[in-house]
Design a protein around this motif. Structure first.
Motif, mmCIF file in Angstrom:
data_model
loop_
_atom_site.group_PDB
_atom_site.id
_atom_site.type_symbol
_atom_site.label_atom_id
_atom_site.label_comp_id
_atom_site.label_asym_id
_atom_site.label_seq_id
_atom_site.Cartn_x
_atom_site.Cartn_y
_atom_site.Cartn_z
ATOM 1 N N ILE A 1 0.821 -1.196 0.000
ATOM 2 C CA ILE A 1 0.000 0.000 0.000
ATOM 3 C C ILE A 1 0.861 1.255 0.000
ATOM 4 N N PHE A 2 2.114 1.109 0.407
ATOM 5 C CA PHE A 2 3.014 2.256 0.459
ATOM 6 C C PHE A 2 3.599 2.589 -0.907
ATOM 7 N N SER A 3 3.266 1.778 -1.916
ATOM 8 C CA SER A 3 3.687 2.087 -3.278
ATOM 9 C C SER A 3 2.735 3.075 -3.958
ATOM 10 N N PHE A 4 1.629 3.361 -3.293
ATOM 11 C CA PHE A 4 0.680 4.342 -3.816
ATOM 12 C C PHE A 4 1.074 5.741 -3.335
ATOM 13 N N SER A 5 1.010 6.715 -4.216
ATOM 14 C CA SER A 5 1.333 8.081 -3.815
ATOM 15 C C SER A 5 0.187 8.697 -3.026
ATOM 16 N N THR A 6 -1.021 8.376 -3.412
ATOM 17 C CA THR A 6 -2.197 8.800 -2.658
ATOM 18 C C THR A 6 -3.217 7.671 -2.667
ATOM 19 N N MET A 7 -4.018 7.628 -1.627
ATOM 20 C CA MET A 7 -5.129 6.689 -1.570
ATOM 21 C C MET A 7 -6.352 7.428 -1.055
ATOM 22 N N GLY A 8 -7.499 6.973 -1.481
ATOM 23 C CA GLY A 8 -8.697 7.672 -1.053
ATOM 24 C C GLY A 8 -9.907 6.774 -0.983
ATOM 25 N N TRP A 9 -10.913 7.293 -0.331
ATOM 26 C CA TRP A 9 -12.223 6.655 -0.285
ATOM 27 C C TRP A 9 -13.207 7.560 -1.024
ATOM 28 N N TYR A 10 -13.963 6.960 -1.905
ATOM 29 C CA TYR A 10 -15.009 7.638 -2.650
ATOM 30 C C TYR A 10 -16.331 6.961 -2.315
#
Length: 113
Positions: A28-37
């Motif tokens: 999950i740390f390979s993502f620059s941003t994460m979000g919930w929609y």
């Protein structure tokens, strides 16, 4: 292909709480941003909360003070408190990695008495 899998949705009474989880097929740390929609019937998908690699967060106005986005032990969470009927929707996890967006299939949150 990156996969994101959400869980934790369900039926809750107004004022109740839920915790949504999102697990990725890569770190999950390979993502620059994460979000919930979320997307309610008849409405457009909207950003609820996001978190960047540095831990910075931002929230949609209607959920500020009630929802918290976090990453713990490699899992993305959305802690939802004081739920309202208008929070009912399908909630999606999304992450940006290498310039591309990955999406989960969603988890349904129903808020009703």
């Amino acid at each position: 292909q990156v996969q994101l899998v959400e869980s934790g949705g369900g039926l809750v009474q107004p004022g109740g709480s839920l915790r949504l989880s999102c697990v990725a097929s890569v770190s999950i740390f390979s993502f620059s941003t994460m979000g919930w929609y979320r997307q309610a019937p008849g409405k457009e998908r909207e950003l609820v909360a996001f978190i960047n690699r540095g831990g910075g967060t931002n929230y949609e106005d209607s959920v500020k003070g009630r929802f918290t986005i976090s990453i713990n032990n490699g899992v993305l969470y959305l802690w939802m408190n004081s739920l309202k009927p208008e929070d009912a929707a399908v909630y999606y996890c999304s992450g940006r990695r290498d310039g591309m967006d990955a999406w989960g299939k969603g988890t349904l949150v129903t808020v009703s008495s």
